[in-house]
Design an enzyme around this catalytic site. Structure first.
Site, mmCIF file in Angstrom:
data_model
loop_
_atom_site.group_PDB
_atom_site.id
_atom_site.type_symbol
_atom_site.label_atom_id
_atom_site.label_comp_id
_atom_site.label_asym_id
_atom_site.label_seq_id
_atom_site.Cartn_x
_atom_site.Cartn_y
_atom_site.Cartn_z
ATOM 1 N N ALA A 284 0.816 -1.220 0.000
ATOM 2 C CA ALA A 284 0.000 0.000 0.000
ATOM 3 C C ALA A 284 0.850 1.271 0.000
ATOM 4 O O ALA A 284 0.317 2.367 -0.104
ATOM 5 C CB ALA A 284 -0.929 0.000 1.216
ATOM 6 N N CYS A 285 2.161 1.134 0.102
ATOM 7 C CA CYS A 285 3.073 2.283 0.226
ATOM 8 C C CYS A 285 3.785 2.532 -1.101
ATOM 9 O O CYS A 285 4.466 1.653 -1.624
ATOM 10 C CB CYS A 285 4.089 1.989 1.322
ATOM 11 S SG CYS A 285 5.449 3.166 1.401
ATOM 12 N N GLY A 286 3.660 3.760 -1.623
ATOM 13 C CA GLY A 286 4.317 4.109 -2.878
ATOM 14 C C GLY A 286 5.833 3.992 -2.812
ATOM 15 O O GLY A 286 6.465 3.508 -3.751
ATOM 16 N N ARG B 293 6.653 0.369 -3.036
ATOM 17 C CA ARG B 293 6.448 -0.138 -4.403
ATOM 18 C C ARG B 293 7.565 0.330 -5.333
ATOM 19 O O ARG B 293 8.081 -0.453 -6.135
ATOM 20 C CB ARG B 293 5.093 0.311 -4.956
ATOM 21 C CG ARG B 293 3.902 -0.356 -4.302
ATOM 22 C CD ARG B 293 2.597 -0.086 -5.054
ATOM 23 N NE ARG B 293 2.291 1.322 -5.203
ATOM 24 C CZ ARG B 293 1.576 2.045 -4.348
ATOM 25 N NH1 ARG B 293 1.089 1.489 -3.242
ATOM 26 N NH2 ARG B 293 1.332 3.327 -4.587
ATOM 27 N N ARG C 33 9.226 1.940 6.528
ATOM 28 C CA ARG C 33 9.405 1.034 5.399
ATOM 29 C C ARG C 33 9.943 1.799 4.206
ATOM 30 O O ARG C 33 9.825 3.021 4.169
ATOM 31 C CB ARG C 33 8.064 0.407 5.063
ATOM 32 C CG ARG C 33 7.053 1.507 4.659
ATOM 33 C CD ARG C 33 5.709 0.963 4.334
ATOM 34 N NE ARG C 33 4.826 2.059 3.995
ATOM 35 C CZ ARG C 33 3.835 2.477 4.747
ATOM 36 N NH1 ARG C 33 3.596 1.937 5.911
ATOM 37 N NH2 ARG C 33 3.068 3.454 4.331
#
Length: 142
Positions: A12-14, A17, A95
């Site tokens: 869910a984290c750009g 990704r 993260r």
């Protein structure tokens, strides 16, 4: 070629990704650990934070609900207590952490992962926001 890359990933984290795609842009597929489902152990997390050269507080996400609920801002929790809380509430772990044979980094911004990769970038790469990180020659754009 052994899989010597691990990413502690949140899909869910750009930033997470983008980091994963920079790893894949070398032609390698890392071991993906969705840390919200499979958090690291206290020992693993302690080791990653130390190897990355961070303080425990540097590795905590501050803009998440448990941070406020647990009143961690300005708290006098010990590092061991904070790590225990991070394992119990993995959303508190910043993260993405990436582990390779070259070391460990908290890859914020995502291009910090380039310092940990032994294989070259294969093609151009732009982050989700359009920022070009790797040019058409596979070179890092500064």
């Amino acid at each position: 070629m052994s899989n010597s890359i691990k990413i502690f990933h949140n899909p869910a984290c750009g930033t997470s990704r983008n980091t994963l795609e920079l790893i894949r842009n070398t032609g390698q597929e890392p071991e993906i650990i969705e840390y919200l489902k499979t958090p690291p152990t206290q020992a693993e997390l302690t080791s990653m934070i130390q190897q990355a050269g961070l303080s425990v507080r540097d590795a905590i996400r501050k803009n998440v609900e448990p941070y406020e609920q647990l009143q961690l801002e300005g708290s006098s929790h010990s590092d061991a207590e904070l790590i225990a809380l991070m394992v119990e509430h993995p959303i508190l772990i910043n993260r993405p952490f990436v582990v390779t044979e070259l070391g460990v980094k908290l890859c914020r911004p995502s291009e910090l992962v380039l310092d940990l990769l032994t294989q070259p970038q294969l093609k151009s790469f732009s982050k989700e926001d359009g920022e070009v990180v790797i040019d058409e020659h596979g070179q890092r754009v500064r």
